[in-house]
Scaffold this motif. Sequence first.
Motif, short mmCIF file in Angstrom:
data_model
loop_
_atom_site.label_atom_id
_atom_site.label_comp_id
_atom_site.label_asym_id
_atom_site.label_seq_id
_atom_site.Cartn_x
_atom_site.Cartn_y
_atom_site.Cartn_z
N ILE A 175 6.94 -76.63 -48.61
CA ILE A 175 8.02 -77.49 -49.09
C ILE A 175 9.13 -77.47 -48.05
CG2 ILE A 175 7.48 -77.17 -51.55
CD1 ILE A 175 9.68 -75.07 -51.71
N SER A 176 10.10 -78.37 -48.22
CA SER A 176 11.21 -78.42 -47.26
C SER A 176 12.10 -77.19 -47.44
CB SER A 176 12.03 -79.70 -47.48
OG SER A 176 12.76 -79.60 -48.70
N LYS A 177 12.89 -76.91 -46.40
CA LYS A 177 13.84 -75.81 -46.49
C LYS A 177 14.87 -76.09 -47.58
CE LYS A 177 13.57 -74.13 -41.75
NZ LYS A 177 14.32 -73.91 -40.51
N ALA A 178 15.26 -77.35 -47.73
CA ALA A 178 16.24 -77.71 -48.76
C ALA A 178 15.68 -77.42 -50.15
CB ALA A 178 16.64 -79.18 -48.64
N ALA A 179 14.41 -77.77 -50.36
CA ALA A 179 13.78 -77.50 -51.66
C ALA A 179 13.63 -76.01 -51.89
CB ALA A 179 12.41 -78.20 -51.73
N ALA A 180 13.28 -75.28 -50.83
CA ALA A 180 13.15 -73.83 -50.95
C ALA A 180 14.50 -73.19 -51.27
CB ALA A 180 12.59 -73.24 -49.65
N ALA A 181 15.57 -73.68 -50.65
CA ALA A 181 16.91 -73.16 -50.92
C ALA A 181 17.30 -73.43 -52.36
CB ALA A 181 17.93 -73.79 -49.96
N LYS A 210 8.56 -60.05 -39.58
CA LYS A 210 8.34 -58.88 -38.73
C LYS A 210 8.35 -57.59 -39.54
CE LYS A 210 11.01 -61.16 -35.17
NZ LYS A 210 12.31 -61.15 -34.54
N GLU A 211 7.52 -56.65 -39.12
CA GLU A 211 7.47 -55.35 -39.77
C GLU A 211 8.76 -54.58 -39.48
OE1 GLU A 211 4.64 -51.43 -39.61
OE2 GLU A 211 3.72 -53.38 -39.32
N GLY A 212 9.33 -53.96 -40.51
CA GLY A 212 10.54 -53.16 -40.33
C GLY A 212 11.80 -53.98 -40.13
N HIS A 213 11.72 -55.29 -40.33
CA HIS A 213 12.85 -56.19 -40.10
C HIS A 213 13.49 -56.55 -41.43
CE1 HIS A 213 15.10 -59.63 -38.52
NE2 HIS A 213 14.53 -60.38 -39.44
N SER A 263 18.63 -66.95 -45.13
CA SER A 263 18.07 -68.12 -44.44
C SER A 263 16.63 -67.87 -43.98
CB SER A 263 18.96 -68.56 -43.27
OG SER A 263 19.03 -67.55 -42.30
N GLU A 264 16.33 -66.64 -43.58
CA GLU A 264 14.95 -66.31 -43.19
C GLU A 264 14.04 -66.33 -44.41
OE1 GLU A 264 15.52 -63.37 -39.35
OE2 GLU A 264 16.03 -62.58 -41.34
N LEU A 265 14.54 -65.88 -45.55
CA LEU A 265 13.76 -65.91 -46.78
C LEU A 265 13.48 -67.35 -47.19
CD1 LEU A 265 12.43 -64.37 -49.07
CD2 LEU A 265 14.65 -64.26 -50.22
N ILE A 266 14.47 -68.22 -47.07
CA ILE A 266 14.30 -69.64 -47.38
C ILE A 266 13.25 -70.24 -46.47
CG2 ILE A 266 15.44 -71.90 -47.22
CD1 ILE A 266 17.98 -70.45 -48.33
N GLU A 267 13.31 -69.92 -45.19
CA GLU A 267 12.33 -70.43 -44.23
C GLU A 267 10.91 -69.96 -44.59
OE1 GLU A 267 11.60 -70.35 -39.42
OE2 GLU A 267 13.65 -70.20 -40.19
N HIS A 268 10.79 -68.70 -44.97
CA HIS A 268 9.49 -68.14 -45.36
C HIS A 268 8.95 -68.85 -46.61
CE1 HIS A 268 6.33 -65.12 -45.73
NE2 HIS A 268 6.63 -65.05 -47.02
N ILE A 269 9.82 -69.05 -47.60
CA ILE A 269 9.40 -69.74 -48.83
C ILE A 269 8.95 -71.16 -48.51
CG2 ILE A 269 10.22 -70.70 -51.03
CD1 ILE A 269 12.12 -68.20 -51.16
N ALA A 270 9.72 -71.86 -47.69
CA ALA A 270 9.38 -73.23 -47.32
C ALA A 270 8.02 -73.30 -46.66
CB ALA A 270 10.46 -73.81 -46.41
#
Length: 96
Positions: A22-28, A2-5, A10-17
């Motif tokens: 890739i899985s969230k675990a791999a992104a983490a 979201k803009e301005g958010h 955890s949100e960054l990990i989700e975005h990377i995944a």
Amino acid sequence: MKEGHSVNKSELIEHIATQADISKAAAARALEAMFGAVKTTLKKGGSVSLVGFGTFAVTKRAARSGRNPRTGASIKIKAAKVPKFRAGKALRDAVN
């Protein structure tokens, strides 16, 4: 995202995944490895330059005198090493 958010870890990990498919675990694990590499390099006195993004480095802050806000008493603040991030031109341009 979201803009301005503000984005938390955890949100960054989700975005990377999602972006890297890739899985969230791999992104983490990847994110933690990146953090670890930056910390280790800075601790050894080096810097991390990511072209187009920016540079993580350590600067020295000189000893100085300050004031205790509660009592108003003068105090000595010792010298310290401080981590810094300097944005690269592409990142500066992206936010403007």
